[in-house]
Design a protein around this motif. Structure first.
Motif, short mmCIF file in Angstrom:
data_model
loop_
_atom_site.label_atom_id
_atom_site.label_comp_id
_atom_site.label_asym_id
_atom_site.label_seq_id
_atom_site.Cartn_x
_atom_site.Cartn_y
_atom_site.Cartn_z
N ALA A 132 67.89 37.84 -0.34
CA ALA A 132 67.44 36.57 0.23
C ALA A 132 66.10 36.72 0.95
CB ALA A 132 68.50 36.03 1.20
N VAL A 133 65.86 37.88 1.55
CA VAL A 133 64.56 38.12 2.20
C VAL A 133 63.45 38.08 1.16
CG1 VAL A 133 63.15 39.87 3.35
CG2 VAL A 133 65.48 39.44 4.14
N TYR A 134 63.63 38.81 0.06
CA TYR A 134 62.61 38.81 -0.99
C TYR A 134 62.39 37.41 -1.55
CZ TYR A 134 62.12 43.88 -1.25
OH TYR A 134 61.83 45.19 -0.97
N GLU A 135 63.47 36.69 -1.81
CA GLU A 135 63.35 35.36 -2.39
C GLU A 135 62.65 34.40 -1.43
OE1 GLU A 135 67.11 35.19 -5.48
OE2 GLU A 135 67.41 34.44 -3.44
N THR A 136 62.91 34.56 -0.14
CA THR A 136 62.30 33.67 0.85
C THR A 136 60.82 33.97 1.03
OG1 THR A 136 64.41 33.48 2.02
CG2 THR A 136 62.42 32.89 3.24
N VAL A 137 60.48 35.23 1.19
CA VAL A 137 59.07 35.59 1.40
C VAL A 137 58.24 35.32 0.15
CG1 VAL A 137 57.48 37.49 1.92
CG2 VAL A 137 59.64 37.30 3.17
N TRP A 138 58.80 35.62 -1.01
CA TRP A 138 58.07 35.41 -2.26
C TRP A 138 58.21 34.00 -2.80
CZ3 TRP A 138 59.87 40.43 -5.26
CH2 TRP A 138 59.18 41.52 -4.76
N ASP A 139 59.11 33.20 -2.23
CA ASP A 139 59.37 31.84 -2.70
C ASP A 139 59.69 31.85 -4.20
OD1 ASP A 139 59.69 29.08 -2.57
OD2 ASP A 139 57.58 28.68 -3.01
N ALA A 162 63.45 56.31 3.37
CA ALA A 162 62.19 56.09 2.65
C ALA A 162 61.35 55.02 3.34
CB ALA A 162 62.47 55.69 1.21
N THR A 163 60.05 55.10 3.19
CA THR A 163 59.13 54.08 3.69
C THR A 163 58.38 53.38 2.56
OG1 THR A 163 57.40 55.76 3.98
CG2 THR A 163 58.79 55.25 5.90
N THR A 164 58.31 54.02 1.39
CA THR A 164 57.65 53.42 0.23
C THR A 164 58.62 53.37 -0.94
OG1 THR A 164 56.78 55.58 -0.46
CG2 THR A 164 55.36 54.20 0.92
N LEU A 165 58.38 52.46 -1.86
CA LEU A 165 59.24 52.27 -3.01
C LEU A 165 58.62 52.90 -4.25
CD1 LEU A 165 60.24 48.51 -2.52
CD2 LEU A 165 61.51 50.55 -1.82
N HIS A 166 59.36 53.77 -4.89
CA HIS A 166 58.92 54.40 -6.14
C HIS A 166 60.03 54.23 -7.18
CE1 HIS A 166 55.53 56.27 -4.11
NE2 HIS A 166 56.36 56.74 -3.20
N PRO A 167 59.86 53.39 -8.20
CA PRO A 167 58.68 52.56 -8.47
C PRO A 167 58.66 51.32 -7.58
CG PRO A 167 60.36 52.12 -10.10
CD PRO A 167 60.89 53.24 -9.25
N PRO A 168 57.54 50.60 -7.54
CA PRO A 168 57.47 49.37 -6.73
C PRO A 168 58.46 48.32 -7.24
CG PRO A 168 55.31 49.96 -7.63
CD PRO A 168 56.28 50.88 -8.23
N LEU A 169 58.85 47.44 -6.33
CA LEU A 169 59.73 46.32 -6.67
C LEU A 169 58.82 45.09 -6.82
CD1 LEU A 169 62.68 45.44 -7.07
CD2 LEU A 169 62.77 44.96 -4.63
N LEU A 170 58.36 44.85 -8.03
CA LEU A 170 57.35 43.82 -8.25
C LEU A 170 57.98 42.44 -8.31
CD1 LEU A 170 55.21 45.63 -10.97
CD2 LEU A 170 54.88 45.60 -8.48
N ARG A 171 57.25 41.47 -7.76
CA ARG A 171 57.73 40.09 -7.82
C ARG A 171 57.63 39.55 -9.24
NH1 ARG A 171 53.60 37.55 -3.64
NH2 ARG A 171 53.26 39.74 -3.15
N PRO A 172 58.47 38.57 -9.57
CA PRO A 172 58.45 38.04 -10.94
C PRO A 172 57.10 37.37 -11.25
CG PRO A 172 60.44 37.34 -9.78
CD PRO A 172 59.52 37.94 -8.77
N SER A 173 56.85 37.22 -12.54
CA SER A 173 55.63 36.54 -12.97
C SER A 173 55.74 35.07 -12.65
CB SER A 173 55.41 36.75 -14.48
OG SER A 173 56.54 36.27 -15.19
N GLU A 174 54.66 34.34 -12.82
CA GLU A 174 54.63 32.91 -12.55
C GLU A 174 55.71 32.19 -13.36
OE1 GLU A 174 52.82 31.33 -10.30
OE2 GLU A 174 51.95 33.23 -9.66
N GLY A 175 56.24 31.12 -12.79
CA GLY A 175 57.22 30.35 -13.49
C GLY A 175 58.64 30.53 -12.98
N HIS A 176 58.82 31.44 -11.99
CA HIS A 176 60.14 31.66 -11.43
C HIS A 176 60.26 31.17 -9.99
CE1 HIS A 176 60.03 34.47 -14.83
NE2 HIS A 176 61.33 34.48 -14.79
N HIS A 177 59.33 30.36 -9.55
CA HIS A 177 59.37 29.90 -8.17
C HIS A 177 60.53 28.94 -7.95
CE1 HIS A 177 55.72 31.84 -6.84
NE2 HIS A 177 55.12 31.43 -7.94
N ARG A 178 60.97 28.90 -6.69
CA ARG A 178 62.09 28.03 -6.34
C ARG A 178 61.62 26.59 -6.26
NH1 ARG A 178 65.17 30.82 -1.34
NH2 ARG A 178 63.14 30.85 -0.40
#
Length: 247
Positions: A180-187, A231-247
């Motif tokens: 929910a944190v990721y979804e909220t910050v990334w919308d 851990a402090t960094t993510l390997h691999p990164p957790l990338l946000r979805p491409s355009e078109g998945h916004h709430r």
């Protein structure tokens, strides 16, 4: 270091200026990203909303000033403020950004779990403080709209390659709460199984709390609880979805 200028050095050759700190403090409340704002009680911009902040004291670091101002202007306890994740954003130094004099501001971002409403009466030059949904922020004093936009962009980007999202969560949290944190910050909307798989496959991101679970309001068994890993960094990164998945 005696504090005595070298022989022949005249500090008065340079025009004096002040240094301030400004803070963009974010939290997630009710599934929405909020920022902490204060209503200014003094000129300039008396009555306008602004980010918390204030002037550095003579023998004070920028980070110490940021934590002091945050406690003074919001009523949050020193103990709470001392635990907040605070990160320097950048320096804002446009010559006319403050009508009083030349003022250079060091801006910080802070990511915090859901906290109570701040005290009705702030300290310093703050008349009132409250959490405001990021999408409903009114016109802000000084150049604080620019600082807020920069801070939000930085926060969204850092969630991709650091473990910073756990700073929004309570000490023990479910993977649903973390998502929910990721979804909220990334919308945006994330696929639950895919998110869970990526989080659990990332070394040191989260650690299971043995034997702990929480009812989440839906049907089925209680959800397992996790806490931040080393851990402090993510390997691999957790990338946000491409355009078109916004709430």
């Amino acid at each position: 270091m005696s504090g005595v200028p070298p022989e022949g050095y005249d500090p008065h050759v340079f025009e004096p200026f002040a240094v301030t700190v400004d803070l963009a403090v974010f939290t997630v409340r009710g599934g929405r990203l909020h920022v902490l704002l204060i209503r200014r009680g003094q000129e300039p911009y008396a009555g306008a909303w602004a980010l918390p902040g204030g002037f550095l004291l003579p023998r004070e670091s920028a980070e110490a000033a940021a934590r002091r101002e945050l406690a003074e202007e919001t009523g949050l306890s020193q103990a709470v403020v001392a635990t907040l994740h605070l990160e320097q954003l950048r320096t804002y130094s446009e010559p006319d950004r403050d009508p009083r004099m030349r003022v250079v501001s060091v801006a910080f971002t802070a990511l915090v779990p859901d906290l109570p409403e701040p005290a009705a009466e702030g300290g310093g030059d703050a008349a009132h403080a409250r959490w405001v949904p990021v999408g409903e922020v009114p016109e802000l004093a000084f150049d604080h709209a620019v600082i807020l936009a920069d801070a939000r962009a930085r926060t969204g980007a850092k969630l991709e390659y650091t473990c910073l999202a756990t700073a929004f969560c309570p000490p023990e949290f479910t993977l649903g709460e973390l998502q929910a944190v990721y979804e909220t910050v990334w919308d945006t909307v994330l696929d639950r199984p895919n998110f869970r798989r990526k989080v659990l496959a990332t070394p040191g991101f989260v650690e299971a709390v043995p034997g702990a679970a929480r009812l989440t309001g839906g049907r089925g068994k209680p959800a397992a609880l996790y806490r931040p890993g080393p851990a402090t960094t993510l390997h691999p990164p957790l990338l946000r979805p491409s355009e078109g998945h916004h709430r």
